[in-house]
Design an enzyme around this catalytic site. Structure first.
Site, PDB file in Angstrom:
ATOM      1  N   ASN A  51       0.806  -1.226   0.000  1.00 47.32           N
ATOM      2  CA  ASN A  51       0.000   0.000   0.000  1.00 47.32           C
ATOM      3  C   ASN A  51       0.841   1.280   0.000  1.00 47.32           C
ATOM      4  O   ASN A  51       0.426   2.291  -0.566  1.00 47.32           O
ATOM      5  CB  ASN A  51      -0.919  -0.019   1.232  1.00 47.32           C
ATOM      6  CG  ASN A  51      -1.477   1.347   1.540  1.00 47.32           C
ATOM      7  OD1 ASN A  51      -2.398   1.817   0.883  1.00 47.32           O
ATOM      8  ND2 ASN A  51      -0.896   2.014   2.544  1.00 47.32           N
TER       9      ASN A  51
ATOM     10  N   SER B  33      -3.467   2.890  -9.028  1.00 48.33           N
ATOM     11  CA  SER B  33      -4.310   4.102  -8.995  1.00 48.33           C
ATOM     12  C   SER B  33      -5.037   4.210 -10.328  1.00 48.33           C
ATOM     13  O   SER B  33      -4.511   3.752 -11.362  1.00 48.33           O
ATOM     14  CB  SER B  33      -3.417   5.337  -8.809  1.00 48.33           C
ATOM     15  OG  SER B  33      -4.144   6.515  -9.096  1.00 48.33           O
TER      16      SER B  33
ATOM     17  N   TYR C 266       4.154   9.818 -11.376  1.00 47.05           N
ATOM     18  CA  TYR C 266       3.289   9.018 -10.499  1.00 47.05           C
ATOM     19  C   TYR C 266       2.481   8.014 -11.339  1.00 47.05           C
ATOM     20  O   TYR C 266       2.397   6.830 -10.997  1.00 47.05           O
ATOM     21  CB  TYR C 266       2.359   9.971  -9.737  1.00 47.05           C
ATOM     22  CG  TYR C 266       1.373   9.296  -8.803  1.00 47.05           C
ATOM     23  CD1 TYR C 266       1.786   8.753  -7.594  1.00 47.05           C
ATOM     24  CD2 TYR C 266       0.011   9.223  -9.131  1.00 47.05           C
ATOM     25  CE1 TYR C 266       0.865   8.148  -6.732  1.00 47.05           C
ATOM     26  CE2 TYR C 266      -0.902   8.624  -8.276  1.00 47.05           C
ATOM     27  CZ  TYR C 266      -0.471   8.089  -7.078  1.00 47.05           C
ATOM     28  OH  TYR C 266      -1.366   7.488  -6.226  1.00 47.05           O
ATOM     29  N   ALA C 267       1.916   8.479 -12.447  1.00 47.75           N
ATOM     30  CA  ALA C 267       1.122   7.593 -13.315  1.00 47.75           C
ATOM     31  C   ALA C 267       1.983   6.459 -13.861  1.00 47.75           C
ATOM     32  O   ALA C 267       1.544   5.299 -13.913  1.00 47.75           O
ATOM     33  CB  ALA C 267       0.516   8.398 -14.462  1.00 47.75           C
ATOM     34  N   ALA C 268       3.224   6.786 -14.228  1.00 47.46           N
ATOM     35  CA  ALA C 268       4.132   5.751 -14.753  1.00 47.46           C
ATOM     36  C   ALA C 268       4.414   4.709 -13.677  1.00 47.46           C
ATOM     37  O   ALA C 268       4.432   3.496 -13.946  1.00 47.46           O
ATOM     38  CB  ALA C 268       5.428   6.397 -15.226  1.00 47.46           C
ATOM     39  N   SER C 269       4.602   5.164 -12.431  1.00 49.50           N
ATOM     40  CA  SER C 269       4.890   4.218 -11.349  1.00 49.50           C
ATOM     41  C   SER C 269       3.692   3.303 -11.112  1.00 49.50           C
ATOM     42  O   SER C 269       3.839   2.103 -10.887  1.00 49.50           O
ATOM     43  CB  SER C 269       5.269   4.963 -10.053  1.00 49.50           C
ATOM     44  OG  SER C 269       4.151   5.591  -9.457  1.00 49.50           O
ATOM     45  N   LYS C 270       2.494   3.861 -11.182  1.00 48.39           N
ATOM     46  CA  LYS C 270       1.292   3.087 -10.890  1.00 48.39           C
ATOM     47  C   LYS C 270       0.927   2.160 -12.067  1.00 48.39           C
ATOM     48  O   LYS C 270       0.386   1.072 -11.864  1.00 48.39           O
ATOM     49  CB  LYS C 270       0.120   4.017 -10.553  1.00 48.39           C
ATOM     50  CG  LYS C 270       0.326   4.779  -9.241  1.00 48.39           C
ATOM     51  CD  LYS C 270       0.465   3.816  -8.065  1.00 48.39           C
ATOM     52  CE  LYS C 270       0.521   4.490  -6.723  1.00 48.39           C
ATOM     53  NZ  LYS C 270       0.668   3.559  -5.609  1.00 48.39           N
TER      54      LYS C 270
ATOM     55  N   ILE D 228      -9.678   9.078  -2.970  1.00 46.58           N
ATOM     56  CA  ILE D 228      -9.947   8.621  -1.608  1.00 46.58           C
ATOM     57  C   ILE D 228      -9.503   9.723  -0.646  1.00 46.58           C
ATOM     58  O   ILE D 228      -8.397  10.263  -0.797  1.00 46.58           O
ATOM     59  CB  ILE D 228      -9.178   7.309  -1.299  1.00 46.58           C
ATOM     60  CG1 ILE D 228      -9.415   6.247  -2.393  1.00 46.58           C
ATOM     61  CG2 ILE D 228      -9.541   6.780   0.087  1.00 46.58           C
ATOM     62  CD1 ILE D 228     -10.826   5.745  -2.546  1.00 46.58           C
TER      63      ILE D 228
HETATM   64  P1  NDP Z   1      -1.009   8.780   2.504  1.00 45.54           P
HETATM   65  O1  NDP Z   1      -0.105   9.832   1.997  1.00 45.54           O
HETATM   66  O2  NDP Z   1      -2.133   9.142   3.397  1.00 45.54           O
HETATM   67  O3  NDP Z   1      -0.154   7.601   3.204  1.00 45.54           O
HETATM   68  C1  NDP Z   1       0.945   7.074   2.524  1.00 45.54           C
HETATM   69  C2  NDP Z   1       1.518   5.955   3.348  1.00 45.54           C
HETATM   70  O4  NDP Z   1       2.685   5.447   2.655  1.00 45.54           O
HETATM   71  C3  NDP Z   1       1.996   6.431   4.725  1.00 45.54           C
HETATM   72  O5  NDP Z   1       1.842   5.398   5.658  1.00 45.54           O
HETATM   73  C4  NDP Z   1       3.469   6.701   4.463  1.00 45.54           C
HETATM   74  O6  NDP Z   1       4.299   6.624   5.622  1.00 45.54           O
HETATM   75  C5  NDP Z   1       3.788   5.532   3.544  1.00 45.54           C
HETATM   76  N1  NDP Z   1       5.059   5.753   2.855  1.00 45.54           N
HETATM   77  C6  NDP Z   1       5.424   6.781   2.059  1.00 45.54           C
HETATM   78  N2  NDP Z   1       6.694   6.636   1.654  1.00 45.54           N
HETATM   79  C7  NDP Z   1       7.146   5.500   2.226  1.00 45.54           C
HETATM   80  C8  NDP Z   1       8.382   4.815   2.225  1.00 45.54           C
HETATM   81  N3  NDP Z   1       9.457   5.272   1.566  1.00 45.54           N
HETATM   82  N4  NDP Z   1       8.504   3.660   2.925  1.00 45.54           N
HETATM   83  C9  NDP Z   1       7.446   3.167   3.615  1.00 45.54           C
HETATM   84  N5  NDP Z   1       6.266   3.777   3.695  1.00 45.54           N
HETATM   85  C10 NDP Z   1       6.113   4.923   3.001  1.00 45.54           C
HETATM   86  O7  NDP Z   1      -1.551   8.054   1.178  1.00 45.54           O
HETATM   87  P2  NDP Z   1      -2.891   7.226   0.928  1.00 45.54           P
HETATM   88  O8  NDP Z   1      -3.258   6.467   2.122  1.00 45.54           O
HETATM   89  O9  NDP Z   1      -3.864   8.134   0.294  1.00 45.54           O
HETATM   90  O10 NDP Z   1      -2.380   6.243  -0.229  1.00 45.54           O
HETATM   91  C11 NDP Z   1      -2.068   4.877   0.004  1.00 45.54           C
HETATM   92  C12 NDP Z   1      -1.814   4.233  -1.354  1.00 45.54           C
HETATM   93  O11 NDP Z   1      -2.950   4.378  -2.192  1.00 45.54           O
HETATM   94  C13 NDP Z   1      -0.635   4.868  -2.100  1.00 45.54           C
HETATM   95  O12 NDP Z   1       0.090   3.857  -2.781  1.00 45.54           O
HETATM   96  C14 NDP Z   1      -1.328   5.790  -3.091  1.00 45.54           C
HETATM   97  O13 NDP Z   1      -0.539   6.026  -4.226  1.00 45.54           O
HETATM   98  C15 NDP Z   1      -2.571   4.983  -3.419  1.00 45.54           C
HETATM   99  N6  NDP Z   1      -3.660   5.804  -3.927  1.00 45.54           N
HETATM  100  C16 NDP Z   1      -4.262   6.760  -3.135  1.00 45.54           C
HETATM  101  C17 NDP Z   1      -5.302   7.509  -3.665  1.00 45.54           C
HETATM  102  C18 NDP Z   1      -6.021   8.552  -2.875  1.00 45.54           C
HETATM  103  O14 NDP Z   1      -6.933   9.178  -3.443  1.00 45.54           O
HETATM  104  N7  NDP Z   1      -5.722   8.780  -1.618  1.00 45.54           N
HETATM  105  C19 NDP Z   1      -5.765   7.333  -5.047  1.00 45.54           C
HETATM  106  C20 NDP Z   1      -5.070   6.296  -5.763  1.00 45.54           C
HETATM  107  C21 NDP Z   1      -4.055   5.576  -5.216  1.00 45.54           C
HETATM  108  P3  NDP Z   1       4.745   7.962   6.446  1.00 45.54           P
HETATM  109  O15 NDP Z   1       3.614   8.239   7.403  1.00 45.54           O
HETATM  110  O16 NDP Z   1       6.008   7.556   7.118  1.00 45.54           O
HETATM  111  O17 NDP Z   1       4.936   9.051   5.444  1.00 45.54           O
END
Ligand code: NDP
Length: 249
Positions: A91, A144, A157-161, A190
């Site tokens: 995630n 995503s 970001y789109a490329a990564s996803k 979300i």
């Molecule tokens: P948040 O920014 O709320 O949370 C991101 C989470 O990822 C945090 O727990 C953060 O930890 C962790 N994280 C970031 N970098 C690292 C790292 N280097 N190592 C370990 N953990 C890391 O994001 P969301 O909850 O919204 O998103 C969760 C996933 O869902 C992501 O992959 C996002 O791309 C995807 N997503 C979200 C959408 C949305 O609308 N919210 C839409 C589409 C996809 P820390 O607290 O330490 O920063």
């Protein structure tokens, strides 16, 4: 035997909602977080029903430091006699918006390293634990809708996803014979910290494009995660499923 589920980025946002939902359903959740500190323990105590809070076991998981992450996971396994995991929820992710012309090299590297390269490396490392799960295993990768439809200011970001979707499909083919299923989830909009910093105008603009006329919640995503790790989805692998209220039809 315990069903251990690893969730990366479990400390907040969608990851936290996944951990909360799964622990209350009786799973033992190995909550990966960059920081395992007093604040995280207090959050678990405050927000999880005391009947289930023992089901959440935090460990250090930093995609920017895979050596430390592997060590921390190894210690956890030794301490708790964990020999296998039945699910992995990849995630953790970041988004840094930029116009391609202004993109900084560091930002490009950080987005691709976190969302794609390190996620692949960590999954490959954890495969040995997934292979030992007695009733098969399930991996859920957070992509995503942006990985499907593209978006302004989000080319990296789109490329990564989009990369995560290719990885998911390839792994589904490679490990089906070992009873490990791989699926990808594509959330739309979300409500989390990741989307909080968008302007009200941008949020309204998304809302106007969502046929179900509401923004998504972490729980909407957690419900699909639960289905994808359950036996009810045992004939589903290599799929990419949107949770977006119809944003991208
Ligand atoms: P948040 O920014 O709320 O949370 C991101 C989470 O990822 C945090 O727990 C953060 O930890 C962790 N994280 C970031 N970098 C690292 C790292 N280097 N190592 C370990 N953990 C890391 O994001 P969301 O909850 O919204 O998103 C969760 C996933 O869902 C992501 O992959 C996002 O791309 C995807 N997503 C979200 C959408 C949305 O609308 N919210 C839409 C589409 C996809 P820390 O607290 O330490 O920063």
């Amino acid at each position: 035997m315990n069903n251990y589920i690893v969730v990366t980025g479990g400390n907040r946002g969608i990851g936290w909602d996944i951990c909360k939902s799964l622990c209350c359903k009786g799973f033992s959740v190995l909550l990966g977080s960059r920081k395992v500190d007093q604040a995280l323990h207090e959050k678990i105590s405050a927000e999880i029903d005391p009947a289930y809070k023992e089901n959440i076991i935090p460990f250090i998981c930093d995609l920017g430091n895979l050596d430390e992450t592997k060590e921390s996971f190894k210690s956890l396994c030794t301490e708790r006699s964990i020999t296998n995991i039945s699910a992995l929820i990849n995630n953790a992710g970041i988004s840094i918006d930029h116009l391609a012309l202004r993109a900084k090299e560091n930002d490009i590297n950080l987005i691709l390293d976190t969302n794609l390269t390190s996620t692949i490396k960590l999954t490959n490392h954890l495969l040995r634990f997934l292979l030992k799960a007695q009733d098969g295993a399930s991996v859920v990768n957070m992509s995503s809708v942006v990985g499907l439809m593209g978006n302004l200011s989000q080319s990296t970001y789109a490329a990564s996803k989009a990369g995560i979707i290719g990885y998911t499909k390839s792994m589904a083919k490679e490990y089906a014979g070992k009873n490990i299923r791989f699926n990808a989830i594509c959330p739309g909009f979300i409500q989390t910290a990741m989307t909080d910093n968008l302007s009200e105008k941008a949020k309204q603009n998304y809302l106007d494009q969502i046929p179900l006329k509401r923004l998504g919640s972490g729980e909407d995503v957690a419900n699909l995660v639960h289905f994808l790790i359950s036996k009810q989805s045992s004939y589903i692998t290599g799929e990419t499923i949107k949770v977006d209220g119809g944003l991208y039809i």
